[in-house]
Write an enzyme that holds these catalytic residues in place. Structure first.
Site, PDB file in Angstrom:
ATOM      1  N   PHE A 169       0.849  -1.174   0.000  1.00 39.69           N
ATOM      2  CA  PHE A 169       0.000   0.000   0.000  1.00 39.69           C
ATOM      3  C   PHE A 169       0.891   1.232   0.000  1.00 39.69           C
ATOM      4  CE2 PHE A 169      -4.487   1.190   1.247  1.00 39.69           C
ATOM      5  CZ  PHE A 169      -5.096   0.227   0.481  1.00 39.69           C
ATOM      6  N   GLN A 212      -7.846  14.740   4.146  1.00 40.93           N
ATOM      7  CA  GLN A 212      -7.246  13.890   3.117  1.00 40.93           C
ATOM      8  C   GLN A 212      -8.155  13.776   1.897  1.00 40.93           C
ATOM      9  OE1 GLN A 212      -6.547   9.408   3.627  1.00 40.93           O
ATOM     10  NE2 GLN A 212      -4.493  10.239   3.401  1.00 40.93           N
ATOM     11  N   HIS A 255      -8.518  11.616  -1.107  1.00 39.90           N
ATOM     12  CA  HIS A 255      -8.035  10.332  -1.616  1.00 39.90           C
ATOM     13  C   HIS A 255      -7.801  10.486  -3.113  1.00 39.90           C
ATOM     14  CE1 HIS A 255      -7.772   6.101  -2.560  1.00 39.90           C
ATOM     15  NE2 HIS A 255      -7.848   5.788  -1.284  1.00 39.90           N
ATOM     16  N   LEU A 290     -15.331   5.897  -3.603  1.00 41.58           N
ATOM     17  CA  LEU A 290     -13.945   5.457  -3.451  1.00 41.58           C
ATOM     18  C   LEU A 290     -13.547   4.305  -4.384  1.00 41.58           C
ATOM     19  CD1 LEU A 290     -11.389   5.865  -1.717  1.00 41.58           C
ATOM     20  CD2 LEU A 290     -12.231   4.032  -0.261  1.00 41.58           C
ATOM     21  N   GLU A 350      -7.188   1.961  -2.740  1.00 40.78           N
ATOM     22  CA  GLU A 350      -5.751   2.042  -2.991  1.00 40.78           C
ATOM     23  C   GLU A 350      -5.195   0.652  -3.285  1.00 40.78           C
ATOM     24  OE1 GLU A 350      -3.931   4.655  -0.236  1.00 40.78           O
ATOM     25  OE2 GLU A 350      -1.927   3.858  -0.528  1.00 40.78           O
ATOM     26  N   ARG A 390      -0.765   9.289  -0.103  1.00 38.15           N
ATOM     27  CA  ARG A 390      -1.971   9.777  -0.763  1.00 38.15           C
ATOM     28  C   ARG A 390      -1.914  11.263  -1.103  1.00 38.15           C
ATOM     29  NH1 ARG A 390      -6.622   6.520   2.690  1.00 38.15           N
ATOM     30  NH2 ARG A 390      -6.238   4.522   1.672  1.00 38.15           N
ATOM     31  N   HIS A 411     -11.948  12.338   1.618  1.00 38.91           N
ATOM     32  CA  HIS A 411     -12.025  10.978   2.127  1.00 38.91           C
ATOM     33  C   HIS A 411     -11.932  10.899   3.645  1.00 38.91           C
ATOM     34  CE1 HIS A 411     -11.604   6.683   2.038  1.00 38.91           C
ATOM     35  NE2 HIS A 411     -10.385   6.691   2.532  1.00 38.91           N
ATOM     36  N   ARG A 443      -2.545  10.749   6.350  1.00 36.12           N
ATOM     37  CA  ARG A 443      -2.688   9.377   6.829  1.00 36.12           C
ATOM     38  C   ARG A 443      -2.269   8.387   5.754  1.00 36.12           C
ATOM     39  NH1 ARG A 443      -6.531   5.417   6.308  1.00 36.12           N
ATOM     40  NH2 ARG A 443      -8.084   6.739   5.327  1.00 36.12           N
TER      41      ARG A 443
END
Lengths: 252, 251, 598
Positions: C120, C234, C236, C250, C253, C309, C375, C410
């Site tokens: 990730f 954030q 995304h 969404l 990821e 991100r 997000h 994050r």
């Protein structure tokens, strides 16, 4: 944006009854039924009640009956429906209506509480377990369930016959996910027969037809559970066999 | 508040629905399909003649038992077994509960207003639980019918192929696919296990279970095809035996 | 005025991962727990989490351990994280994941039969335990089924909390209403744990559900608790951009974790151009090297699509601004050319269905069109790292609603582990607090005022339509406080917020109190307004670019601003922004970050 509109016929009412009201909604690309309901809610009537959360088919909140078919409103595209006639949107009819498209599904949560919890076998020395992806695959299918309760809604044992003692497809799936769990050692087979009344299911497969997660509820969960019940309660040969080879038996 | 909604909340009764598609088509087709097969097979089984032609033996009469003390058609001695297999089959149960009992007629379609329902918990439907024993018998029939298919290639001691040979081979094949895609078999061969990776026996069971699972996904298809082939095999042999048509020899 | 009264040692508000884990822990400690959720049980936003839960189990790569995870988290958060939270998180998440397995969760497996982990963004090694792309569902269902068997947890579904009650400076109760009946509820309690999630609904294009209206942040703020890091929202990088109906939804990821690549309209794999100085030399520099990495070559470095991100979202934004965007204003995310059909359908089943059913796109054959979507908020209620205690006695917070762990940005997968680690700690903290404090008698006269405020929208004759006001707020926030910010835009936002405030005072609800979504929206708006103002004011003060906060007028990170967090406090009717210096990190950890573990 196009000027095209669609007609939506929405059930408005409560547990005492109600009526169908027609609304015009403007259409746009990729629009789903939940968008139409939201449009009505934001413009025509702020009080139109609907349950929803993720609007991506992951939470299972917005189950209803669209043109008579149990479906998630967020995953039903308007362009898949015949737009020459009004689209009927109703709440799930098996559960008591609270208001408009929202119904009281609390009965389901009560059934869930009655299922004996997961009980793992002893772990390895490091406190963890080993099992292979092949072992995981079968229960992972059942664990995809998003608890939209469309299967409970469409199941005629609940819908037509009101057998409140029957666990319904959702909880037979959950029972299957526990019974077939590679680590679980709890025995729920007697309960499946006596308390959750699997015998009431006549495998007419409507649960599988409506499942938005495409879980093969009947063939992969209910029928295998029925077969396990047969082995335990209706099959003298299997019983004899199990006694003989008790060590190899893993049906518990 | 009630836990499940009363039936009075929305319109109910046989056939009530807001569905706008042809939901009635499927039960109608099932009634037609199973009904016509039922009528024909009953008639053919009661005939007690025209069931063999050359090396061909009708699957309705195989295995053929002729006893002095039995005065009726020999088909009646054996047909109860495949009939029992199909009657307790998980697919056919769905089909006839829907089409013949309207319980339910289709998904989200109303049933008869008030009728008693006990699913498969009381007589006679509790007998559905013995499906696996019919499976054991049906499996024996597959071996017998495969032997019949083999025999159908030998004309007076000489190898040959007639249309009838192919019909009986196809019949044995599709009956085999139907029988070995059975849900009970799927359970017995490995589905009863919770863990497939802990010993070599379990791994072997996993493989067979996986294969049966793939076949099982098409259980309905095999059920209908084999129903057609078995009926057609009898029709074909009967017509040949009655002299209405002639069996074409390919070799 | 009629209301129902309930009494518990601990009230948990929110039943996502953090709330459920907190409730389980508090109940295990012997506290009686009331678990109040805004929706039905099991529908909270955790079900939307897709990619996985980050825990340094080291099942796939033995080089992984808590130190590496700690370092990744701190660097991903651009060093603004609370170091102690990052340390606790990295140390405890493996145990929390194993615990889920003991409670029945079924994670994907390695060949040896252990929990499988995937790559990730921002994580040096494959670290995310996962279940295809529906990890959140697995976690919430596991916790839910575990919680319903705890004897002393009472669940209140579809209830909204609108007020806290205090005696002196201590929390002593909560007031709200039950949506199904519209009746008022009073929860008498010693401690409250907030686990209400985020604020995404303040923006138009977001990946969040209707519940995400900043309830917890606003309730805590009104009760006098500190909010922190609110400027760090954030976006995304990969949300759907088309069709309109699903704009913002969404795209996990995990697509990039499984090898998905980003391309612009010219077909260029543009991420190679956007590696920031902090990460130079740690990422593949050629497509050939990235390809070797995908094939499992451990000497190859990770592809730049797996940058954090904030970096990827800004890169996509820049590509679109430069005219290299896709037809619907995003870029292309392509997994079809990287993995075979079977792998894609096995590892990303819900993405496959989402695109197939909602956009008519087959992701095993075609690229997806994606773009940034609001997000998550890194900021929130300022809490104690060990116990999750907020700055008001008796108030605790865990999960997205709390601040500190994630700093300025994050890492994917750190949210689910955050819920478990700090949900448990807040449960422990609150249960301990409840043991040490006797219950306080609340002055129930306050409740009349609460009820009057709740019913106000019904008494507006010519008030505003709450849905229209919400739409205006979202559009305003998208326009002025979105992914890139500048002083004059933020000033416009502050002016608009003042106008919207008077409109929100005026919103009206029609009908009666039974399951009335219009009324609920009226109540949500007040919270949305508070968190929107907090985001805007904090964004105004942070005159630099860092993590999720980007200022075109201050495009660089500044060493000066790295020394403190911005804290928002209620002073009368005014929202004050104040600087709080970062807690000092122990030298050993500082060295760990600078030098890495090898």
């Amino acid at each position: 944006m196009s000027e095209k509109t669609a007609k939506i016929k929405v059930f408005r009412g409560d547990e005492k009854g109600g009526e169908y009201k027609e609304y015009d909604v403007p259409l746009f690309e990729g629009m789903v039924v939940l968008d139409a309901i939201h449009h009505i809610q934001a413009t025509a009537d702020n009080t139109l009640a609907v349950r929803w959360n993720c609007k991506a088919g992951k939470c299972g909140s917005c189950g209803g009956e669209i043109n008579g078919k149990p479906r998630l409103m967020c995953m039903t595209r308007m362009d898949t429906l015949p737009l020459d006639k009004p689209i009927t949107v109703e709440p799930m009819k098996t559960f008591p209506v609270i208001k408009d498209l929202v119904c009281d599904v609390s009965w389901n949560f009560e059934i869930n509480k009655k299922i004996p919890p997961f009980k793992p076998k002893a772990p390895l020395a490091d406190g963890t377990w080993r099992f292979s992806q092949e072992d995981a695959d079968r229960v992972q299918e059942f664990r995809k369930c998003i608890e939209c309760f469309l299967c409970q809604n469409v199941c005629h044992v609940l819908r037509n016959h009101k057998k409140e003692e029957f666990a319904g497809p959702r909880f037979l799936v959950r029972l299957a996910s526990l019974e077939m769990h590679p680590l679980d050692v709890e025995d729920r087979l007697s309960l499946i027969k006596e308390a959750f009344h699997i015998g009431l299911c006549n495998i007419t497969k409507c649960c599988t037809e409506v499942c938005p997660e495409h879980i093969t509820i009947t063939d992969n969960a209910i029928i295998p559970l029925k077969e396990r019940v047969v082995s335990r309660f209706y099959d003298p040969i299997a019983k004899f066999w199990q006694k003989l080879f008790a060590k190899n038996d893993v049906t518990k | 508040m009630a836990r499940l909604a009363p039936n009075t909340m929305f319109k109910s009764g046989l056939g009530t629905t807001q569905r706008k598609d042809n939901w009635w088509l499927q039960p109608v087709l099932v009634v037609f399909g199973l009904g016509s097969f039922g009528i024909y097979s009953t008639w053919a089984a009661l005939q007690g003649n025209h069931y063999a032609f050359g090396p061909y033996l009708s699957p309705f009469y195989s295995p053929l038992f002729i006893f002095d003390w039995w005065h009726w058609s020999p088909a009646l001695l054996i047909l109860w077994a495949p009939l029992g297999f199909r009657a307790t089959c998980y697919y056919y149960r769905k089909a006839y509960y829907r089409a013949f009992f309207a319980d339910p007629p289709a998904c989200a379609v109303g049933e008869l207003a008030e009728h008693r329902y006990s699913g498969e918990t009381k007589f006679p439907f509790i007998l559905q639980n013995i499906h696996r024993f019919f499976f054991y018998l049906a499996a024996i029939f597959i071996f017998i019918l495969s032997y019949d298919a083999y025999e159908a290639f030998w004309f007076d001691g000489h190898f040959g192929i007639g249309v009838g040979s192919l019909v009986l081979t196809a019949n044995a094949l599709f009956l085999g696919l139907y029988t070995f895609s059975c849900h009970s078999f799927r359970h017995l061969i490995g589905g009863k296990r919770d863990c497939f990776s802990n010993c070599s026996l379990a791994k072997a069971q996993y493989k067979t279970w996986s294969i049966v699972s793939i076949l099982n996904q098409r259980h309905m298809l095999w059920a209908w095809i084999s129903l057609c082939t078995v009926g057609f095999a009898d029709v074909y042999i009967r017509l040949c035996a009655m002299g209405i048509i002639h069996d074409i020899r390919i070799i | 005025m009629n209301y129902q009264t309930f009494e518990h040692d601990v009230i948990v508000i929110g039943a996502g991962g953090a709330g459920l884990r907190a409730a389980i822990e508090a109940a295990t400690q012997g506290a009686t727990v009331g678990l109040v959720c805004k929706s039905l049980l099991g529908k909270a936003h955790t079900v939307m989490a897709e990619g996985g839960v980050a825990a340094a189990l080291g099942n796939v790569d033995l080089r992984d351990n808590w130190q590496v995870h700690f370092r990744d988290t701190m660097r991903g958060g651009k060093m603004l994280n609370n170091w102690r939270m990052a340390q606790i998180h990295a140390q405890e998440s493996p145990a929390r994941v194993n615990e889920l397995e003991a409670w029945g969760a079924v994670f994907d497996r390695t060949k040896e039969g252990k929990i499988l982990q995937r790559n990730f963004g921002g994580h040096q090694f494959p670290r995310l335990a996962h279940v295809g792309d529906r990890t959140g569902l697995e976690i919430i269902r596991t916790l839910q089924d575990h919680a319903v068997h705890q004897k002393n947890i009472e669940v209140f579904m579809e209830c909204t909390i609108t007020h806290f009650l205090k005696e002196g400076n201590k929390i002593c109760g909560a007031f709200g209403y039950r949506r199904v009946t519209g009746e008022f509820l009073f929860f008498k309690t010693k401690a409250i744990i907030l686990a209400t999630g985020g604020i995404g609904k303040s923006f138009r294009i977001n990946s969040n559900s209707w519940e995400y209206t900043g309830d917890g942040q606003a309730l805590a703020y009104k009760a006098g608790a500190d909010l922190m890091d609110m400027e760090f929202v954030q976006f995304h990088p990969t949300g759907m951009v088309w069709p309109l109906s699903v704009k913002g939804t969404l795209v996990t990821e995990g697509v990039r974790g499984e090898g998905g690549i980003l391309k612009n309209s010219k077909g260029e794999r543009f991420m190679f151009r956007y590696v920031p100085p902090m990460f130079k030399g740690e990422f593949a520099e050629t497509e050939e090297e990235a390809k070797r990495w995908l094939a499992g070559d451990k000497s190859a470095r990770r592809p730049p699509e797996l940058l954090t991100r904030d970096v990827v979202a800004k890169a996509i934004n820049a590509e679109v601004k430069a005219g290299r965007g896709s037809p619907h204003g995003g870029v292309f995310l392509d997994i079809a050319s990287q993995r075979d059909v079977e792998t894609i359908r096995k590892k990303l089943p819900s993405m496959y269905h989402q695109f197939k059913e909602l956009a008519n796109v087959d992701i095993t054959k075609e690229p997806m069109e994606i773009g940034p979507t609001c997000h998550y908020i890194m900021g929130g209620i300022r809490v104690d790292a060990e116990t999750g205690a907020a700055t008001v006695p008796g108030l605790f917070a865990a999960g997205e609603v709390a601040a500190g762990l994630h700093g300025a940005n994050r890492l994917g997968g750190n949210s689910l582990s955050d819920l478990l680690v700090f949900g448990r700690r807040a449960g422990l903290g609150a249960a301990q607090y409840a043991k040490e404090n006797s219950s306080i008698k609340a002055d129930t006269k306050q409740l009349d005022t609460c009820a009057t405020e709740l019913l106000k929208p019904f008494n507006q004759k010519n008030g505003e339509n709450p849905y229209e006001v919400m739409d205006q707020l979202q559009k305003m926030m998208d326009a002025h406080v979105g992914i890139v910010r500048e002083e004059k835009e933020l000033q416009k936002a502050i002016d608009s917020l003042a106008q919207l405030k008077s409109k929100v005072k005026n919103v009206k609800a029609a009908g009666d109190r039974t399951y009335n979504p219009g009324w609920q929206t009226c109540l949500d708006l007040e919270n949305m307004l508070i968190v929107s103002e907090a985001i805007t004011r904090a964004a105004m003060e942070r005159k630099e670019s860092r993590g999720g906060h980007t200022r075109i007028d201050y495009p660089e990170s500044s060493a000066e601003y790295a020394k403190f967090n911005f804290v928002l406090r209620k002073k009368g009717e005014e929202m004050r922004v104040e600087k709080e210096p970062l807690p000092k990190m122990p030298a050993a950890l500082e060295i760990l970050i600078k030098e890495g573990t090898t």
